[in-house]
Write a protein that holds these residues in place. Sequence first.
Motif, PDB file in Angstrom:
ATOM      1  N   GLY A 130     -16.277  29.968  29.556  1.00 31.90           N
ATOM      2  CA  GLY A 130     -15.133  29.237  29.862  1.00 31.90           C
ATOM      3  C   GLY A 130     -15.645  27.929  30.698  1.00 31.90           C
ATOM      4  N   ASP A 131     -16.350  28.084  31.769  1.00 28.14           N
ATOM      5  CA  ASP A 131     -16.817  26.929  32.431  1.00 28.14           C
ATOM      6  C   ASP A 131     -17.830  25.858  31.748  1.00 28.14           C
ATOM      7  OD1 ASP A 131     -15.504  27.954  34.705  1.00 28.14           O
ATOM      8  OD2 ASP A 131     -17.246  28.835  35.629  1.00 28.14           O
ATOM      9  N   ARG A 132     -18.552  26.611  30.849  1.00 29.53           N
ATOM     10  CA  ARG A 132     -19.352  25.898  30.117  1.00 29.53           C
ATOM     11  C   ARG A 132     -18.680  25.015  28.808  1.00 29.53           C
ATOM     12  NH1 ARG A 132     -24.927  27.632  29.069  1.00 29.53           N
ATOM     13  NH2 ARG A 132     -25.820  25.843  27.694  1.00 29.53           N
ATOM     14  N   LEU A 133     -17.521  25.600  28.563  1.00 24.58           N
ATOM     15  CA  LEU A 133     -16.900  25.059  27.614  1.00 24.58           C
ATOM     16  C   LEU A 133     -15.832  23.631  28.160  1.00 24.58           C
ATOM     17  CD1 LEU A 133     -15.021  27.790  25.533  1.00 24.58           C
ATOM     18  CD2 LEU A 133     -16.453  25.823  24.501  1.00 24.58           C
ATOM     19  N   ARG A 134     -15.929  23.534  29.379  1.00 19.41           N
ATOM     20  CA  ARG A 134     -15.341  22.648  29.998  1.00 19.41           C
ATOM     21  C   ARG A 134     -16.279  21.176  29.960  1.00 19.41           C
ATOM     22  NH1 ARG A 134     -13.559  24.642  35.989  1.00 19.41           N
ATOM     23  NH2 ARG A 134     -12.392  22.876  36.066  1.00 19.41           N
ATOM     24  N   GLU A 135     -17.525  21.532  29.592  1.00 19.95           N
ATOM     25  CA  GLU A 135     -18.666  20.471  29.527  1.00 19.95           C
ATOM     26  C   GLU A 135     -19.214  20.133  28.062  1.00 19.95           C
ATOM     27  OE1 GLU A 135     -21.610  22.105  32.203  1.00 19.95           O
ATOM     28  OE2 GLU A 135     -20.087  22.210  33.905  1.00 19.95           O
ATOM     29  N   GLU A 136     -19.064  21.201  27.274  1.00 16.36           N
ATOM     30  CA  GLU A 136     -19.477  20.945  25.871  1.00 16.36           C
ATOM     31  C   GLU A 136     -18.964  21.825  24.920  1.00 16.36           C
ATOM     32  OE1 GLU A 136     -23.672  22.532  25.494  1.00 16.36           O
ATOM     33  OE2 GLU A 136     -23.502  23.412  27.440  1.00 16.36           O
ATOM     34  N   ILE A 137     -19.087  21.377  23.742  1.00 15.86           N
ATOM     35  CA  ILE A 137     -18.684  22.274  22.476  1.00 15.86           C
ATOM     36  C   ILE A 137     -19.724  23.383  22.200  1.00 15.86           C
ATOM     37  CG2 ILE A 137     -18.667  22.231  20.010  1.00 15.86           C
ATOM     38  CD1 ILE A 137     -16.946  19.598  20.552  1.00 15.86           C
ATOM     39  N   LEU A 138     -19.292  24.349  22.186  1.00 14.36           N
ATOM     40  CA  LEU A 138     -20.253  25.750  21.715  1.00 14.36           C
ATOM     41  C   LEU A 138     -20.129  26.295  20.273  1.00 14.36           C
ATOM     42  CD1 LEU A 138     -19.798  27.655  24.939  1.00 14.36           C
ATOM     43  CD2 LEU A 138     -21.553  26.172  24.441  1.00 14.36           C
ATOM     44  N   LEU A 139     -20.965  27.152  19.792  1.00 16.11           N
ATOM     45  CA  LEU A 139     -20.822  27.540  18.541  1.00 16.11           C
ATOM     46  C   LEU A 139     -20.795  29.211  18.653  1.00 16.11           C
ATOM     47  CD1 LEU A 139     -23.214  26.050  15.801  1.00 16.11           C
ATOM     48  CD2 LEU A 139     -20.991  26.021  15.800  1.00 16.11           C
ATOM     49  N   LEU A 140     -19.699  29.596  17.884  1.00 18.57           N
ATOM     50  CA  LEU A 140     -19.522  31.132  17.815  1.00 18.57           C
ATOM     51  C   LEU A 140     -20.093  31.629  16.615  1.00 18.57           C
ATOM     52  CD1 LEU A 140     -18.037  34.239  18.751  1.00 18.57           C
ATOM     53  CD2 LEU A 140     -16.123  33.081  17.398  1.00 18.57           C
ATOM     54  N   HIS A 141     -20.955  32.532  16.594  1.00 18.10           N
ATOM     55  CA  HIS A 141     -21.724  33.297  15.447  1.00 18.10           C
ATOM     56  C   HIS A 141     -21.068  34.618  15.414  1.00 18.10           C
ATOM     57  CE1 HIS A 141     -24.746  29.976  15.262  1.00 18.10           C
ATOM     58  NE2 HIS A 141     -24.591  30.011  16.795  1.00 18.10           N
ATOM     59  N   ILE A 142     -20.585  34.867  14.122  1.00 20.34           N
ATOM     60  CA  ILE A 142     -19.919  35.949  13.953  1.00 20.34           C
ATOM     61  C   ILE A 142     -20.789  36.593  12.753  1.00 20.34           C
ATOM     62  CG2 ILE A 142     -17.691  37.626  13.104  1.00 20.34           C
ATOM     63  CD1 ILE A 142     -16.184  34.935  13.917  1.00 20.34           C
ATOM     64  N   ASP A 143     -21.080  37.970  13.078  1.00 21.35           N
ATOM     65  CA  ASP A 143     -22.002  38.770  12.178  1.00 21.35           C
ATOM     66  C   ASP A 143     -21.029  39.650  11.219  1.00 21.35           C
ATOM     67  OD1 ASP A 143     -23.533  40.507  10.465  1.00 21.35           O
ATOM     68  OD2 ASP A 143     -25.023  41.050  12.054  1.00 21.35           O
ATOM     69  N   LEU A 144     -20.378  39.551  10.331  1.00 22.68           N
ATOM     70  CA  LEU A 144     -19.629  40.309   9.629  1.00 22.68           C
ATOM     71  C   LEU A 144     -19.934  41.847   9.259  1.00 22.68           C
ATOM     72  CD1 LEU A 144     -17.861  37.277   7.325  1.00 22.68           C
ATOM     73  CD2 LEU A 144     -16.994  38.215   9.479  1.00 22.68           C
ATOM     74  N   LYS A 145     -21.210  41.769   9.033  1.00 20.57           N
ATOM     75  CA  LYS A 145     -21.860  43.251   8.759  1.00 20.57           C
ATOM     76  C   LYS A 145     -22.925  43.688   9.485  1.00 20.57           C
ATOM     77  CE  LYS A 145     -19.521  44.049   4.984  1.00 20.57           C
ATOM     78  NZ  LYS A 145     -18.654  45.458   5.037  1.00 20.57           N
ATOM     79  N   PRO A 146     -22.386  43.786  10.751  1.00 26.77           N
ATOM     80  CA  PRO A 146     -23.727  43.883  11.860  1.00 26.77           C
ATOM     81  C   PRO A 146     -24.317  45.422  11.698  1.00 26.77           C
ATOM     82  CG  PRO A 146     -21.317  44.642  12.771  1.00 26.77           C
ATOM     83  CD  PRO A 146     -21.418  43.725  11.562  1.00 26.77           C
ATOM     84  N   ALA A 147     -23.997  46.459  10.815  1.00 21.75           N
ATOM     85  CA  ALA A 147     -24.580  47.763  10.542  1.00 21.75           C
ATOM     86  C   ALA A 147     -25.821  47.495   9.682  1.00 21.75           C
ATOM     87  CB  ALA A 147     -23.377  48.637  10.419  1.00 21.75           C
ATOM     88  N   LEU A 148     -25.769  46.413   9.065  1.00 23.76           N
ATOM     89  CA  LEU A 148     -26.824  46.183   8.183  1.00 23.76           C
ATOM     90  C   LEU A 148     -27.706  44.840   8.430  1.00 23.76           C
ATOM     91  CD1 LEU A 148     -24.609  46.621   4.882  1.00 23.76           C
ATOM     92  CD2 LEU A 148     -25.849  48.241   6.022  1.00 23.76           C
ATOM     93  N   THR A 149     -29.212  45.034   8.084  1.00 26.47           N
ATOM     94  CA  THR A 149     -30.081  43.877   8.021  1.00 26.47           C
ATOM     95  C   THR A 149     -29.821  43.091   7.116  1.00 26.47           C
ATOM     96  OG1 THR A 149     -31.630  45.125   6.962  1.00 26.47           O
ATOM     97  CG2 THR A 149     -31.859  45.322   9.311  1.00 26.47           C
ATOM     98  N   ARG A 150     -30.352  41.806   7.035  1.00 28.92           N
ATOM     99  CA  ARG A 150     -29.942  41.077   5.989  1.00 28.92           C
ATOM    100  C   ARG A 150     -30.539  41.883   4.551  1.00 28.92           C
ATOM    101  NH1 ARG A 150     -29.544  36.924   9.648  1.00 28.92           N
ATOM    102  NH2 ARG A 150     -28.461  35.026   9.191  1.00 28.92           N
TER     103      ARG A 150
END
Length: 399
Positions: free
Chosen positions: A243-263
């Motif tokens: 939250g404090d970081r977001l007051r200063e800069e834009i951040l990226l959320l990376h979502i792994d939709l299949k975390p149980a599997l490697t690429r």
Amino acid sequence: MMAAIRSASLGHRVMLLEQNEKLGKKLFITGKGRCNLTNACDISDLFSHVISNPKFLYSAFYTFSNENTIDFFESLGLKTKVERGNRVFPASDKSSDVIRALEQECHRLGVKIYLHTRVKGLQITKGTVTGVLLQGGKRLEADKVIIATGGCSYAGTGATGEGYRLAKEAGHTVTAIRPGLTGIVSSDSIGRQLQGLTLKNCQVTITPKDGKRKVIYEGFGELLFTHYGVSGPLMLSASSIVGDRLREEILLLHIDLKPALTREQLDKRVVKDFSEAMNSSLKNACRHLLPSSIIPEVLRRAGLDSDSKVHQLAKENRLKLVDSMKDFTVTLKGLREMEEAIITRGGVSVAEIDPSTMESKCTAGLFFAGEILDLDALTGGFNLQIAWSTGYMAGSDFE
């Protein structure tokens, strides 16, 4: 209530002043009305879930631990249960039962409860608190005053931030007040586009947007898309960390939709699924892989036409699809307002509080407990444990 119970159990005459028409209004809505009392983790793990000033809580947690909390409520006749993530709830799933247990114990111990009673100010003489001044002008004398007014989130429960004013009267510093455990706003329309979609088991990381993949937050769990961006347990916890970081800069959320599997494993899974649906469209072939509402966006980000046929898919494009599932990004720009926050971050500076008693270092006889202090933690019962532990300490006798 915890501070009053502890103090009364030691033989003191106790008055509990409540500006609302009943006790425990915020407690009533915690845990979606079920009241996540505490967390049954090892006591050492309590500290790792506290975001602000965990070292300050060493004496409080070891004096009145999460095990003590469970035993305390069981002794009052409130049966408890432990759920996923070691979350402890009343067996009845009713927060009202928690409030009733506390209220009955207050009555049993002779605590005088004054409802509809608003404190206008503190009475302080020569650096020592001597009582309080009520809104109507009445003065109440006391040898000890405990301020446990909460923060300023969920103002409808009476948490209006009045305690901060009283703390400042007594010479205390109040650190920057900001929302904690709240939804995170995205700078794109993905929230509205996927509104209502819940991802049950996803892995997320949050990084700066500048391309440097330095991980600021990572977690596994449940995420919800909303009209403004993202929420759910995973994002509520993330909000207190980034939250404090977001007051200063834009951040990226990376979502792994299949975390149980490697690429590589996911690619093999895609090959297998697609081999059984060669004449289907890509959007239909992906239905066993992803929730239907997110499929068009995953395909779009991979640069693929949803209506194109599986047999037309080249290997390089299939790998783009895999990448799109393993790294579904959302641009984050800020937090929701304080009105929607579960807790308040910031508060009375703990540098001005004795951690072994919760007494003010500025005014003798004045004590603080709970959310009014600059203490906050992740979801899972940890914030209520802070309340129980500091309340117990503030209500205790110390030489």
